[in-house]
Write a protein that holds these residues in place. Structure first.
Motif, PDB file in Angstrom:
ATOM      1  N   UNK A  95     -13.963  46.344  18.514  1.00 49.24           N
ATOM      2  CA  UNK A  95     -13.776  44.898  18.384  1.00 49.24           C
ATOM      3  C   UNK A  95     -12.561  44.601  17.506  1.00 49.24           C
ATOM      4  N   UNK A  96     -11.931  43.469  17.789  1.00 49.07           N
ATOM      5  CA  UNK A  96     -10.788  43.030  16.994  1.00 49.07           C
ATOM      6  C   UNK A  96     -11.250  42.527  15.631  1.00 49.07           C
ATOM      7  N   UNK A  97     -10.298  42.341  14.727  1.00 47.96           N
ATOM      8  CA  UNK A  97     -10.609  41.779  13.416  1.00 47.96           C
ATOM      9  C   UNK A  97      -9.482  40.852  12.993  1.00 47.96           C
ATOM     10  N   UNK A  98      -9.771  40.019  11.984  1.00 49.35           N
ATOM     11  CA  UNK A  98      -8.776  39.098  11.458  1.00 49.35           C
ATOM     12  C   UNK A  98      -8.446  39.487  10.030  1.00 49.35           C
ATOM     13  N   UNK A  99      -7.168  39.486   9.697  1.00 50.97           N
ATOM     14  CA  UNK A  99      -6.743  39.761   8.335  1.00 50.97           C
ATOM     15  C   UNK A  99      -5.969  38.569   7.782  1.00 50.97           C
ATOM     16  N   UNK A 100      -5.881  38.517   6.451  1.00 54.12           N
ATOM     17  CA  UNK A 100      -5.266  37.381   5.750  1.00 54.12           C
ATOM     18  C   UNK A 100      -4.248  37.897   4.728  1.00 54.12           C
ATOM     19  N   UNK A 101      -3.173  38.542   5.180  1.00 57.86           N
ATOM     20  CA  UNK A 101      -2.196  39.083   4.238  1.00 57.86           C
ATOM     21  C   UNK A 101      -1.554  37.980   3.410  1.00 57.86           C
ATOM     22  N   UNK A 102      -1.399  38.264   2.125  1.00 56.19           N
ATOM     23  CA  UNK A 102      -0.793  37.293   1.211  1.00 56.19           C
ATOM     24  C   UNK A 102      -1.801  36.563   0.352  1.00 56.19           C
ATOM     25  N   UNK A 103      -3.069  36.549   0.767  1.00 53.11           N
ATOM     26  CA  UNK A 103      -4.124  35.975  -0.076  1.00 53.11           C
ATOM     27  C   UNK A 103      -4.548  37.058  -1.054  1.00 53.11           C
ATOM     28  N   UNK A 104      -3.700  37.292  -2.056  1.00 56.03           N
ATOM     29  CA  UNK A 104      -3.753  38.537  -2.811  1.00 56.03           C
ATOM     30  C   UNK A 104      -4.526  38.491  -4.124  1.00 56.03           C
ATOM     31  N   UNK A 105      -5.042  37.360  -4.516  1.00 55.83           N
ATOM     32  CA  UNK A 105      -5.922  37.336  -5.686  1.00 55.83           C
ATOM     33  C   UNK A 105      -7.353  37.142  -5.203  1.00 55.83           C
ATOM     34  N   UNK A 106      -8.304  37.471  -6.039  1.00 54.21           N
ATOM     35  CA  UNK A 106      -9.705  37.431  -5.620  1.00 54.21           C
ATOM     36  C   UNK A 106     -10.112  36.038  -5.146  1.00 54.21           C
ATOM     37  N   UNK A 107      -9.819  35.008  -5.940  1.00 56.76           N
ATOM     38  CA  UNK A 107     -10.196  33.653  -5.558  1.00 56.76           C
ATOM     39  C   UNK A 107      -9.405  33.170  -4.341  1.00 56.76           C
ATOM     40  N   UNK A 108      -8.150  33.630  -4.231  1.00 48.35           N
ATOM     41  CA  UNK A 108      -7.339  33.279  -3.056  1.00 48.35           C
ATOM     42  C   UNK A 108      -7.999  33.807  -1.790  1.00 48.35           C
ATOM     43  N   UNK A 109      -8.432  35.061  -1.848  1.00 45.65           N
ATOM     44  CA  UNK A 109      -9.040  35.670  -0.669  1.00 45.65           C
ATOM     45  C   UNK A 109     -10.352  34.979  -0.304  1.00 45.65           C
ATOM     46  N   UNK A 110     -11.152  34.663  -1.326  1.00 49.46           N
ATOM     47  CA  UNK A 110     -12.424  33.981  -1.070  1.00 49.46           C
ATOM     48  C   UNK A 110     -12.176  32.640  -0.381  1.00 49.46           C
ATOM     49  N   UNK A 111     -11.183  31.895  -0.874  1.00 47.43           N
ATOM     50  CA  UNK A 111     -10.874  30.589  -0.291  1.00 47.43           C
ATOM     51  C   UNK A 111     -10.349  30.728   1.134  1.00 47.43           C
ATOM     52  N   UNK A 112      -9.441  31.686   1.344  1.00 46.16           N
ATOM     53  CA  UNK A 112      -8.869  31.883   2.678  1.00 46.16           C
ATOM     54  C   UNK A 112      -9.928  32.376   3.659  1.00 46.16           C
TER      55      UNK A 112
END
Length: 239
Positions: free
Chosen positions: A49-66
């Motif tokens: 299966x495919x997956x989605x990534x969020x490069x650039x959301x590099x801090x913990x809270x940034x990643x959670x929000x993204x």
């Protein structure tokens, strides 16, 4: 989400953006198939299966929000099959056999344990693949490494800098196990943005179309590279 897993994911995202200088493309010679050779073929396992990534959301809270902001499209991406891309493996092996090559499947090769190749030129592998010659019992080794087949949306910390786009990322190469020189090096870097509106739940047709278009472009480039088309042209097509 388990925070230890999340931290590991973020660390990988950060490291993926800090790689070494890209390797220059190398086109397969017109004479490569003139003499039959034994070649081993190693292909990374491609997730079903495919997956989605969020490069650039590099801090913990940034990643959670993204991650939260993209939860619906990410869930949809997980339903998309990678079978269309996985079929390229059979195409590669068929091309080699049709051209008179003796093909040996290879698995569990310790690439990360190979030492650095001293003073490599532009057309030499950065790790010493010569150490694999006896293990695979072949003259040459074809490797397809796959980093990502799916969708990505880039961020600058909390702020999205792109819409979701279909992606195929990795590399395809053939290396001489006597000299460590590339006969072929094709970077797989195919990104297809959504044409028009992308936020159309629950099926996200634009995202789905971009995903499969990225796969088709990658498959075409791989096929043409194996047939001896100019790799610089193919790389240009993928950007």
């Amino acid at each position: 989400m388990n925070y230890k897993i999340m931290v590991a994911i973020i660390s990988l995202l950060i490291l993926s953006g800090c790689g070494a200088t890209p390797i220059k493309p190398v086109s397969l010679s017109d004479t490569y198939y003139e003499e039959p050779k034994a070649i081993a073929v190693y292909v990374d396992t491609i997730p079903s299966k495919a997956k989605m990534t969020l490069p650039g959301a590099s801090c913990l809270l940034c990643f959670v929000a993204a991650d939260a902001a993209n939860s619906k499209v990410s869930s949809h991406v997980k339903t998309l099959s990678t079978d269309e891309f996985s079929s390229v493996i059979d195409s590669i092996q068929a091309t080699l056999q049709d051209r008179g090559m003796t093909v040996h499947p290879a698995s569990n090769l310790p690439f990360n344990q190979l030492p650095r190749f001293r003073n490599p030129g532009d057309t030499y592998a950065r790790r010493d693949h010569r150490l694999l010659k006896n293990r695979v019992e072949a003259d040459h080794l074809l490797v397809m490494r796959v980093r990502h087949v799916g969708v990505e949306r880039t961020y600058a910390n909390y702020v999205p800098t792109s819409s979701p786009q279909g992606v195929v990322l990795g590399e395809l190469y053939i290396v001489d196990l006597a000299s460590n020189q590339y006969y072929l090096y094709l970077p797989l870097d195919f990104r297809v943005p959504v044409n028009g509106e992308w936020s159309e739940p629950p099926k996200f047709p634009g995202v789905t179309m971009a995903y499969y278009e990225a796969i088709e472009r990658a498959k075409l480039a791989i096929h043409q590279a194996m047939e001896g088309a100019g790799v610089d042209y193919l790389v240009g097509e993928g950007l």
